[in-house]
Design a protein around this motif. Structure first.
Motif, PDB file in Angstrom:
ATOM      1  N   LYS A 245      50.257  47.548  52.298  1.00  0.00           N
ATOM      2  CA  LYS A 245      50.525  46.445  51.153  1.00  0.00           C
ATOM      3  C   LYS A 245      49.928  46.652  50.133  1.00  0.00           C
ATOM      4  CE  LYS A 245      50.699  42.577  54.696  1.00  0.00           C
ATOM      5  NZ  LYS A 245      49.989  41.445  55.117  1.00  0.00           N
ATOM      6  N   ARG A 246      50.843  46.440  48.948  1.00  0.00           N
ATOM      7  CA  ARG A 246      50.592  46.779  47.609  1.00  0.00           C
ATOM      8  C   ARG A 246      49.879  45.321  47.025  1.00  0.00           C
ATOM      9  NH1 ARG A 246      54.980  51.215  45.494  1.00  0.00           N
ATOM     10  NH2 ARG A 246      54.316  52.750  47.286  1.00  0.00           N
ATOM     11  N   THR A 247      48.949  44.999  47.222  1.00  0.00           N
ATOM     12  CA  THR A 247      48.232  43.713  46.624  1.00  0.00           C
ATOM     13  C   THR A 247      48.105  43.904  45.122  1.00  0.00           C
ATOM     14  OG1 THR A 247      45.922  44.478  47.291  1.00  0.00           O
ATOM     15  CG2 THR A 247      47.240  43.016  48.808  1.00  0.00           C
ATOM     16  N   LEU A 248      47.573  42.848  44.476  1.00  0.00           N
ATOM     17  CA  LEU A 248      47.459  42.881  42.948  1.00  0.00           C
ATOM     18  C   LEU A 248      46.603  44.122  42.444  1.00  0.00           C
ATOM     19  CD1 LEU A 248      48.824  41.323  40.388  1.00  0.00           C
ATOM     20  CD2 LEU A 248      46.713  39.916  40.763  1.00  0.00           C
ATOM     21  N   PRO A 249      45.531  44.189  43.178  1.00  0.00           N
ATOM     22  CA  PRO A 249      44.678  45.177  42.358  1.00  0.00           C
ATOM     23  C   PRO A 249      45.190  46.765  42.709  1.00  0.00           C
ATOM     24  CG  PRO A 249      43.303  43.951  43.675  1.00  0.00           C
ATOM     25  CD  PRO A 249      44.662  43.414  44.106  1.00  0.00           C
ATOM     26  N   VAL A 250      46.084  46.814  43.918  1.00  0.00           N
ATOM     27  CA  VAL A 250      46.785  48.061  44.032  1.00  0.00           C
ATOM     28  C   VAL A 250      47.802  48.104  43.089  1.00  0.00           C
ATOM     29  CG1 VAL A 250      48.222  49.407  45.847  1.00  0.00           C
ATOM     30  CG2 VAL A 250      46.209  48.103  46.460  1.00  0.00           C
ATOM     31  N   LEU A 251      48.512  47.268  42.782  1.00  0.00           N
ATOM     32  CA  LEU A 251      49.824  47.396  41.754  1.00  0.00           C
ATOM     33  C   LEU A 251      49.043  47.504  40.613  1.00  0.00           C
ATOM     34  CD1 LEU A 251      51.865  44.255  42.964  1.00  0.00           C
ATOM     35  CD2 LEU A 251      52.518  46.523  43.160  1.00  0.00           C
ATOM     36  N   TYR A 252      48.144  47.094  39.959  1.00  0.00           N
ATOM     37  CA  TYR A 252      47.454  47.322  38.777  1.00  0.00           C
ATOM     38  C   TYR A 252      47.002  48.782  38.645  1.00  0.00           C
ATOM     39  CZ  TYR A 252      47.342  42.609  37.220  1.00  0.00           C
ATOM     40  OH  TYR A 252      47.628  41.371  36.803  1.00  0.00           O
TER      41      TYR A 252
END
Length: 333
Positions: A245-252
């Protein structure tokens, strides 16, 4: 059932209001226990498993607190809060199957305690029990429950998929959070207002507040999944990474153009998320600026929830709702 969990820290709550909330949660737990009991001991035990594992009872607490904007807690408010909590618990049984996690709230997950088929069926049974409770509250409540369930399931489906080509990944993710988490918390607040006699405008205000609060709650959970200590949360850190899963920290972090982030990005994009890969990725993420940036966005969404309350008259309940928005983004578990 385990003792009623403590109310989340609400600095603006008087002893009298806190006592009413605790009494309300005890009534919710009592009704929940009666409703999930079953003549078959195995089914009864499976029904209550995750409820007995603990939890913050955040959603029923919000229903009770929202009712304080109106005339306060009554039997319908307690029933609505119980229906919301059962809907949430039901979703956790399904989540445990999807996540393939071994621990939930410090206890064996539903799929670990039983098997996948049983966990799914118990989740369905609890959804049915929740719907039965809500049905006694009238057709409008039933319609809200159905629409909530549709959005919740749609959000869960979209949560397992990447953003479509050309879509902004962060906007897509925030909409997923609004659906998979925000909508049920919005319904919790909406029911509290509805069944305590609030007018339509106030009810809509609390629904909007609840949706933003729910998004902030989930964004905070995403940060906790990276930064947490299992002894504090009862959860295994890195669950989202293991699922890809690409959560917000990962997306940033993935959006970074800094060459120093190449190794982290390689780990995050790896097809193999084994223990070593996840551990290294967690270590790098925990000290990455993406975490601070994600925390700032989380705080901003919580501030939007508080801002939604601006039109309500000043009251102890309003102050407590604002304090709750702060509590959900400063917790550690």
């Amino acid at each position: 059932m385990s003792p009623t969990p403590p109310v989340l820290a609400l600095p603006a709550t008087s002893d009298a209001l806190n006592a009413r909330l605790v009494d309300g949660l005890e009534a919710v737990d009592a009704l929940l226990r009666r409703e999930v009991d079953h003549e078959d001991p195995f089914i009864a035990g499976a029904n209550i498993h995750l409820a007995e594992a603990g939890g913050k009872r955040f959603r029923p607490l919000l229903t009770l607190l929202a009712s304080e904007v109106g005339s306060g807690v009554n039997d319908d408010v307690v029933a609505a809060a119980t229906g919301v909590e059962l809907t949430h618990l039901a979703s956790l049984y399904h989540d445990d199957v999807m996540d393939e996690a071994d621990v939930r709230r410090g206890a064996p997950s539903a799929n670990a305690k039983y098997d996948n088929s049983t966990a799914i069926l118990v989740g369905d049974l609890l959804f049915g029990t929740a719907s039965s409770i809500i049905a006694d509250l009238g057709p409008e409540a039933v319609k809200i429950q159905a629409r909530t369930f549709i959005r919740l399931c749609a959000g869960q489906i979209r949560d397992t998929r990447r953003a479509p080509a050309g879509a902004d990944a962060i906007d897509y993710y925030l909409q997923v959070l609004a659906d998979k988490t925000g909508v049920l918390i919005a319904t919790a607040a909406r029911y509290g207002a509805m069944f305590s006699g609030c007018d339509a405008a106030t009810t809509e205000t609390l629904r909007e507040y609840g949706e933003r609060l729910g998004m902030a709650f989930q964004l905070a959970d995403d940060l906790i999944d990276i930064a947490s200590d299992p002894e504090d949360t009862g959860k295994t850190p890195g669950t989202d990474l293991r699922e890809g899963k690409r959560t917000l920290p990962v997306l940033y972090a993935l959006a970074s153009t800094d060459p120093a982030d190449a190794r982290l990005q390689e780990l995050l994009l790896s097809e193999t998320q084994d223990d070593a890969t996840v551990a290294e990725a967690l270590a790098l993420l925990r000290v990455h600026p993406a975490m601070e940036r994600a925390q700032e966005r989380t705080n901003a969404v919580a501030a939007e929830a508080t801002a939604a309350l601006a039109g309500l008259p000043d009251s102890e309940a309003k102050a407590a709702l604002a304090a709750l928005a702060t509590s959900v983004v400063t917790r550690v578990g």
